[in-house]
Enzyme design. Structure first.
Site, PDB file in Angstrom:
ATOM      1  N   ARG A  87      -5.810  35.273 -22.736  1.00 50.29           N
ATOM      2  CA  ARG A  87      -4.878  34.237 -23.392  1.00 50.29           C
ATOM      3  C   ARG A  87      -5.497  32.985 -22.765  1.00 50.29           C
ATOM      4  O   ARG A  87      -6.013  32.800 -21.721  1.00 50.29           O
ATOM      5  CB  ARG A  87      -3.452  34.542 -23.033  1.00 50.29           C
ATOM      6  CG  ARG A  87      -3.000  34.523 -21.771  1.00 50.29           C
ATOM      7  CD  ARG A  87      -2.510  33.197 -21.446  1.00 50.29           C
ATOM      8  NE  ARG A  87      -2.166  33.090 -19.865  1.00 50.29           N
ATOM      9  CZ  ARG A  87      -2.939  32.767 -19.193  1.00 50.29           C
ATOM     10  NH1 ARG A  87      -4.043  32.453 -19.177  1.00 50.29           N
ATOM     11  NH2 ARG A  87      -2.473  32.590 -17.530  1.00 50.29           N
ATOM     12  N   GLY A 142     -10.981  36.728 -13.135  1.00 53.23           N
ATOM     13  CA  GLY A 142     -10.253  35.632 -12.123  1.00 53.23           C
ATOM     14  C   GLY A 142     -10.559  34.231 -12.606  1.00 53.23           C
ATOM     15  O   GLY A 142     -10.389  33.132 -11.851  1.00 53.23           O
ATOM     16  N   ASP A 160       1.678  36.425 -19.597  1.00 56.69           N
ATOM     17  CA  ASP A 160       0.196  36.860 -19.945  1.00 56.69           C
ATOM     18  C   ASP A 160       0.458  38.213 -20.709  1.00 56.69           C
ATOM     19  O   ASP A 160      -0.464  38.430 -21.470  1.00 56.69           O
ATOM     20  CB  ASP A 160      -0.317  36.918 -18.624  1.00 56.69           C
ATOM     21  CG  ASP A 160      -0.455  35.801 -17.938  1.00 56.69           C
ATOM     22  OD1 ASP A 160      -0.292  34.697 -18.497  1.00 56.69           O
ATOM     23  OD2 ASP A 160      -0.789  35.707 -16.451  1.00 56.69           O
TER      24      ASP A 160
HETATM   25  C1  GLA Z   1       0.121  33.075 -14.058  1.00 49.27           C
HETATM   26  C2  GLA Z   1       1.194  34.210 -14.261  1.00 49.27           C
HETATM   27  C3  GLA Z   1       2.083  33.696 -15.454  1.00 49.27           C
HETATM   28  C4  GLA Z   1       2.651  32.177 -15.469  1.00 49.27           C
HETATM   29  C5  GLA Z   1       1.294  31.315 -15.202  1.00 49.27           C
HETATM   30  C6  GLA Z   1       1.838  30.155 -14.867  1.00 49.27           C
HETATM   31  O1  GLA Z   1      -0.823  33.050 -15.050  1.00 49.27           O
HETATM   32  O2  GLA Z   1       0.614  35.333 -14.501  1.00 49.27           O
HETATM   33  O3  GLA Z   1       3.133  34.635 -15.457  1.00 49.27           O
HETATM   34  O4  GLA Z   1       3.434  32.089 -14.329  1.00 49.27           O
HETATM   35  O5  GLA Z   1       0.556  31.724 -13.990  1.00 49.27           O
HETATM   36  O6  GLA Z   1       2.187  29.314 -16.144  1.00 49.27           O
END
Ligand code: GLA
Length: 389
Positions: free
Chosen positions: A31, A126, A176
């Site tokens: 995403r 990553g 996510d």
């Molecule tokens: C990471 C976390 C999400 C969210 C983002 C910041 O991707 O997995 O849950 O908190 O950071 O928006």
């Protein structure tokens, strides 16, 4: 590469490794978050979209009972997971995302079938594009395919999130895994992280495109700082006297300012502002008001850089280059996306300027950061799917 092409590749990889064709093929996307950063664990709003980058698994019933074998086609190494007892953490490290999801299915009282699996991913590892959530949701989707029992997508996302908490040790929010499980083609997802209600926001105007710019850096302090930010937000909410920062207004924060450390104040200022920016951006996108959406993206970046302090030099360089190209050059807005400390920026640009902007960002980033960026555009993709079986 299209999902069909990738699916044919992972099927061929499976066949080469195991000597027979797969019975099931599943995929789950990574995403990019358009706006709404570090708001999910504050019960706020997020506005991500699934991208055309996927984790894929091809699988068949195992020849040997009692275990799941997963062959990673990139690292060319296998994980062997014992499923005769509660699944535990183990090696290799990447297998923990899979193990966590399997444990989640066991906790639901479900029998885990013995499987041979080939795994492939085009979500950069990553890179802040949720390669881990894609792997988790992909695993959960494989379980659905192999057991023939679909689970509610919201439950599936929560199960995948728990895997990340318990098996990868990252206290992430729900964004996510939700977008990977619930994404819809052509749509952004406005997710209310408190009620978990979602609204689709169409992103179909052909005059604009979203560019993902991967800085190709990842600074290691990321996960420790993430947990710290969470704690600071909880502290701010407590001092203001609300359940979470979702319930606080900018005025309430200012009234409580003298009672909190300056850094906690700035963290909360970002979150409260960002929740508002996210709903405004969703409205702007619905109205194809691209200049407004772009300004909200820049404002998000500055707050993440100055108040939340999760940006880094390379992300700031990309945003600066985007600003220099400016509206006249076809850039509406740009910001870091994801947890921060490296990873990607997302830029909202005019579709007919994509090639010129890509070249300019690539050249200037190389000149200023001394690193090659990876840049691609993606339309909003569909969430997790069973491709075969
Ligand atoms: C990471 C976390 C999400 C969210 C983002 C910041 O991707 O997995 O849950 O908190 O950071 O928006």
């Amino acid at each position: 590469m299209t999902l069909q092409e990738l699916s044919a590749q992972v099927a061929a990889d499976f066949e080469k490794h195991y000597g027979r064709p797969p019975r099931w093929i599943v995929a789950a996307p990574g995403r990019v978050n358009v706006i709404g950063e570090h708001t999910d664990y504050n019960d706020g709003f997020v506005l991500p979209m699934a991208i055309e980058r996927y984790a894929l698994m091809a699988a068949d019933t195992a020849s040997a009972p009692g275990k799941i074998s997963v062959y990673d086609t990139h690292f060319k190494e296998s994980a062997s997971i014992d499923i005769t007892a509660p699944v535990t953490k183990g090696q290799p490290k990447w297998s923990n995302y899979i193990r966590g999801v399997l444990a989640g299915f066991q906790n639901r009282g479900q029998q885990i079938p013995a499987l041979d699996v080939a795994f492939k991913s085009t979500v950069p590892l990553g890179g802040g594009l949720s390669s881990s959530a894609a792997l988790e949701v992909c695993t959960a989707t494989l379980m659905e395919a192999a057991t023939g029992k679909a689970i509610d997508p919201v439950e599936k996302a929560l199960l995948a999130q728990k895997a990340e908490h318990d098996f990868a040790g990252v206290p992430c929010g729900i964004m996510d895994q939700f977008i990977s499980a619930l994404g819809q083609k052509g749509q952004l997802l406005l997710l209310d992280c408190r009620t978990r209600k979602t609204q689709l926001v169409p992103m179909s105007d052909p005059s604009v495109a979203l560019l993902v710019v991967n800085t190709n850096v990842k600074h290691e302090l990321g996960s420790g700082e993430y947990a710290k930010r969470r704690a600071e937000c909880e502290q701010a909410a407590k001092i203001i006297g609300v359940a979470s920062l979702r319930d606080a207004t900018a005025d309430q924060l200012d009234q409580a300012k003298s009672k909190m450390p300056e850094v906690v104040y700035r963290r909360a200022r970002h979150v409260i502002g960002e929740i508002e920016r996210t709903t405004l951006a969703a409205e702007g996108i619905r109205q194809s008001n691209w200049p407004t959406v772009g300004q909200l993206m820049y404002a998000s970046h500055y707050a993440l850089r100055d108040d939340y302090e999760v940006s880094c030099k390379e992300l700031d360089i990309v945003v600066q280059i985007a600003e220099d190209i400016g509206y006249k050059g076809g850039v509406y807005g740009c910001r870091m996306t994801g947890g921060g400390f490296g990873g990607c920026c997302v830029a909202l640009v005019k579709a007919d300027a994509v090639d010129a902007i890509t070249k300019k960002i690539a050249a200037d980033y190389r000149a200023k950061a001394g690193i090659d960026a990876a840049i691609f555009s993606s339309r909003p993709a569909a969430g997790a799917t069973i491709i075969k079986g």
